[in-house]
Design a protein around this motif. Structure first.
Motif, PDB file in Angstrom:
ATOM      1  N   GLY A  19      -5.382 112.535  -8.701  1.00  0.00           N
ATOM      2  CA  GLY A  19      -5.440 111.463  -7.707  1.00  0.00           C
ATOM      3  C   GLY A  19      -5.846 110.135  -8.310  1.00  0.00           C
ATOM      4  N   LEU A  20      -6.854 110.150  -9.176  1.00  0.00           N
ATOM      5  CA  LEU A  20      -7.336 108.916  -9.806  1.00  0.00           C
ATOM      6  C   LEU A  20      -6.260 108.275 -10.675  1.00  0.00           C
ATOM      7  N   ILE A  21      -5.580 109.091 -11.486  1.00  0.00           N
ATOM      8  CA  ILE A  21      -4.524 108.558 -12.355  1.00  0.00           C
ATOM      9  C   ILE A  21      -3.376 108.008 -11.525  1.00  0.00           C
ATOM     10  N   GLY A  22      -2.952 108.787 -10.523  1.00  0.00           N
ATOM     11  CA  GLY A  22      -1.819 108.384  -9.699  1.00  0.00           C
ATOM     12  C   GLY A  22      -2.074 107.101  -8.932  1.00  0.00           C
ATOM     13  N   VAL A  23      -3.239 107.004  -8.298  1.00  0.00           N
ATOM     14  CA  VAL A  23      -3.572 105.804  -7.514  1.00  0.00           C
ATOM     15  C   VAL A  23      -3.636 104.574  -8.399  1.00  0.00           C
ATOM     16  N   SER A  24      -4.228 104.711  -9.585  1.00  0.00           N
ATOM     17  CA  SER A  24      -4.333 103.575 -10.504  1.00  0.00           C
ATOM     18  C   SER A  24      -2.956 103.037 -10.885  1.00  0.00           C
ATOM     19  N   CYS A  25      -1.972 103.938 -10.989  1.00  0.00           N
ATOM     20  CA  CYS A  25      -0.636 103.532 -11.430  1.00  0.00           C
ATOM     21  C   CYS A  25       0.187 102.873 -10.324  1.00  0.00           C
ATOM     22  N   VAL A  26       0.049 103.345  -9.094  1.00  0.00           N
ATOM     23  CA  VAL A  26       1.006 102.937  -8.047  1.00  0.00           C
ATOM     24  C   VAL A  26       0.381 102.177  -6.883  1.00  0.00           C
ATOM     25  N   PHE A  27      -0.898 101.799  -6.983  1.00  0.00           N
ATOM     26  CA  PHE A  27      -1.546 101.167  -5.820  1.00  0.00           C
ATOM     27  C   PHE A  27      -0.865  99.884  -5.354  1.00  0.00           C
ATOM     28  N   LEU A  31       0.203  98.955  -1.484  1.00  0.00           N
ATOM     29  CA  LEU A  31      -0.181  97.753  -0.743  1.00  0.00           C
ATOM     30  C   LEU A  31       1.044  97.094  -0.122  1.00  0.00           C
ATOM     31  N   ALA A  32       2.136  97.009  -0.888  1.00  0.00           N
ATOM     32  CA  ALA A  32       3.377  96.435  -0.364  1.00  0.00           C
ATOM     33  C   ALA A  32       3.899  97.255   0.810  1.00  0.00           C
ATOM     34  N   LYS A  33       3.794  98.568   0.707  1.00  0.00           N
ATOM     35  CA  LYS A  33       4.241  99.456   1.793  1.00  0.00           C
ATOM     36  C   LYS A  33       3.484  99.165   3.080  1.00  0.00           C
ATOM     37  N   THR A  34       2.164  99.048   2.982  1.00  0.00           N
ATOM     38  CA  THR A  34       1.336  98.792   4.165  1.00  0.00           C
ATOM     39  C   THR A  34       1.692  97.460   4.809  1.00  0.00           C
ATOM     40  N   ARG A  35       1.862  96.426   3.984  1.00  0.00           N
ATOM     41  CA  ARG A  35       2.156  95.099   4.535  1.00  0.00           C
ATOM     42  C   ARG A  35       3.557  95.041   5.139  1.00  0.00           C
ATOM     43  N   LEU A  36       4.523  95.708   4.530  1.00  0.00           N
ATOM     44  CA  LEU A  36       5.875  95.737   5.089  1.00  0.00           C
ATOM     45  C   LEU A  36       5.904  96.509   6.408  1.00  0.00           C
ATOM     46  N   GLN A  37       5.166  97.604   6.484  1.00  0.00           N
ATOM     47  CA  GLN A  37       5.147  98.407   7.705  1.00  0.00           C
ATOM     48  C   GLN A  37       4.470  97.674   8.861  1.00  0.00           C
ATOM     49  N   ALA A 286       6.018 109.972  -5.330  1.00  0.00           N
ATOM     50  CA  ALA A 286       6.700 110.726  -6.394  1.00  0.00           C
ATOM     51  C   ALA A 286       5.840 110.856  -7.660  1.00  0.00           C
ATOM     52  N   PRO A 287       5.407 109.752  -8.288  1.00  0.00           N
ATOM     53  CA  PRO A 287       4.580 109.914  -9.497  1.00  0.00           C
ATOM     54  C   PRO A 287       3.215 110.524  -9.212  1.00  0.00           C
ATOM     55  N   LEU A 288       2.670 110.255  -8.005  1.00  0.00           N
ATOM     56  CA  LEU A 288       1.353 110.790  -7.651  1.00  0.00           C
ATOM     57  C   LEU A 288       1.343 112.309  -7.729  1.00  0.00           C
ATOM     58  N   PHE A 289       2.366 112.934  -7.145  1.00  0.00           N
ATOM     59  CA  PHE A 289       2.403 114.394  -7.136  1.00  0.00           C
ATOM     60  C   PHE A 289       3.014 114.958  -8.417  1.00  0.00           C
ATOM     61  N   GLY A 290       3.869 114.184  -9.081  1.00  0.00           N
ATOM     62  CA  GLY A 290       4.347 114.609 -10.387  1.00  0.00           C
ATOM     63  C   GLY A 290       3.202 114.698 -11.376  1.00  0.00           C
ATOM     64  N   ILE A 291       2.331 113.693 -11.379  1.00  0.00           N
ATOM     65  CA  ILE A 291       1.155 113.688 -12.250  1.00  0.00           C
ATOM     66  C   ILE A 291       0.227 114.853 -11.896  1.00  0.00           C
ATOM     67  N   ALA A 292       0.083 115.125 -10.602  1.00  0.00           N
ATOM     68  CA  ALA A 292      -0.782 116.223 -10.172  1.00  0.00           C
ATOM     69  C   ALA A 292      -0.337 117.549 -10.774  1.00  0.00           C
ATOM     70  N   GLN A 293       0.970 117.774 -10.785  1.00  0.00           N
ATOM     71  CA  GLN A 293       1.482 119.035 -11.327  1.00  0.00           C
ATOM     72  C   GLN A 293       1.289 119.123 -12.840  1.00  0.00           C
ATOM     73  N   VAL A 294       1.414 117.997 -13.531  1.00  0.00           N
ATOM     74  CA  VAL A 294       1.202 117.994 -14.988  1.00  0.00           C
ATOM     75  C   VAL A 294      -0.265 118.273 -15.308  1.00  0.00           C
ATOM     76  N   VAL A 295      -1.174 117.680 -14.525  1.00  0.00           N
ATOM     77  CA  VAL A 295      -2.609 117.933 -14.724  1.00  0.00           C
ATOM     78  C   VAL A 295      -2.908 119.415 -14.536  1.00  0.00           C
ATOM     79  N   TYR A 296      -2.319 120.012 -13.511  1.00  0.00           N
ATOM     80  CA  TYR A 296      -2.486 121.448 -13.289  1.00  0.00           C
ATOM     81  C   TYR A 296      -1.890 122.256 -14.440  1.00  0.00           C
ATOM     82  N   PHE A 297      -0.715 121.828 -14.899  1.00  0.00           N
ATOM     83  CA  PHE A 297      -0.020 122.563 -15.955  1.00  0.00           C
ATOM     84  C   PHE A 297      -0.879 122.667 -17.213  1.00  0.00           C
TER      85      PHE A 297
END
Length: 312
Positions: A19-27, A31-37, A286-297
């Motif tokens: 979670g920490l790695i993923g959030v740091s990469c795509v935050f 933010l853009a998603k929240t403002r557009l929505q 996509a990268p958030l959960f991709g990274i999660a699986q690699v960390v588990y792997f």
């Protein structure tokens, strides 16, 4: 998740690191998603994700793209840890003698994981959305003064602690859990789609009947399953974002609940509004959960625990 047995502490560590790695990469994309929505007809400040990020940097500086990231970085560890560990727990509970789960049981395990995670997700998203959207409201004040409520003065962007104290003082713990129903409607279907889809995609890349899939297969399976589930539940994410937003322009609607939000969006903006920010959300998840699986792997959690136990 991987089929190998992993201890609960290791699962929690894996989920937190991912979670920490993923959030740091795509935050910034989040933010853009929240403002557009949150944009409604008559108050469109941004035309696309790139336009939103460019205008955010110009008006708020580079670190403006990371508004609300402290909340996410603090709470994403327990959130992702609960989600991933709960799914593993339910999968193991529903399996018989290590046999492969049926699709229905995989979906039930995902449902359980999504239900458990909202304990942390709802207050995290509630605080994050206020901080992310504060820049949009301030930019509207400067560039689109007709959208500002008359008589209101500019206010300094609050901190997460200030928001928490304010919500607890005015509404109690329920203030932090505003939008709980919408969060459940988003996260439970997301998990029902994501976890079975990931497990089956990951199985396609396994080396032999019992061997694990290579890490890059787990990463790609996590990315594909995550983006698919994210787009599928995006309409509910729009509803949740609108309901949880506290500050609005003078021309923007307020909502009393899920059904009221759906009817007003359909009436004023049309069905396409439910897809606002969909591609941003896919790029975040996509990268958030991709990274999660690699960390588990790679068993990062087990490695940390084993080294901690060896320490004097």
């Amino acid at each position: 998740m991987a089929d190998k047995q992993i201890s609960l502490p290791a699962k929690l560590i894996n989920g937190g690191i991912a979670g920490l790695i993923g959030v740091s990469c795509v935050f910034p994309i989040d933010l853009a998603k929240t403002r557009l929505q949150n944009q409604q007809n008559g108050s469109r400040l941004y035309t696309s994700m790139s336009d939103c990020l460019i205008k955010t940097i110009r008006s708020e500086g580079y670190f403006g793209m990371y508004r609300g990231s402290a909340v996410n970085l603090t709470l994403v560890t327990p959130e992702k840890a609960i989600k991933l560990a709960a799914n593993d727990f339910f999968r193991q509970y529903l399996s018989k003698d290590g046999q492969k789960l049926t699709l229905v049981k995989e979906m039930l395990a995902g449902c359980g994981a999504g239900t458990c995670q909202v304990i942390v997700t709802t207050p995290m998203e509630m605080l994050k959305i206020q901080l992310q959207d504060a820049g949009r409201i301030e930019a509207q004040r400067k560039l689109m003064p007709e959208t500002v409520v008359p008589g209101t003065a500019p206010t300094k962007s609050p901190t997460a602690m200030q928001l928490t104290r304010e919500l607890l003082k005015e509404k109690g713990i329920a203030g932090l859990y505003k939008g709980l129903g919408a969060t459940l409607l988003r996260d439970v279907p997301f998990s029902i789609i994501y976890f079975p889809l990931f497990a089956n995609l990951n199985d396609l890349g396994k080396r032999g009947a019992e061997g694990p899939a290579p890490f890059y297969v787990s990463f790609l399976a996590g990315c594909l399953a995550g983006s698919t589930a994210a787009v599928a539940v995006n309409p509910v994410d729009v509803i949740k974002t609108r309901i949880q937003s506290m500050n609005r322009g003078s021309t923007e609607e307020t909502y009393s609940g899920v059904t009221d939000c759906i009817s007003k969006i359909m009436k004023n903006e049309g069905p396409s509004a439910f897809l606002k920010g969909a591609y941003c959300r896919a790029l975040v998840i996509a990268p958030l959960f991709g990274i999660a699986q690699v960390v588990y792997f790679f068993g990062v959690g087990e490695y940390i625990l084993s080294n901690t136990q060896r320490s004097p």
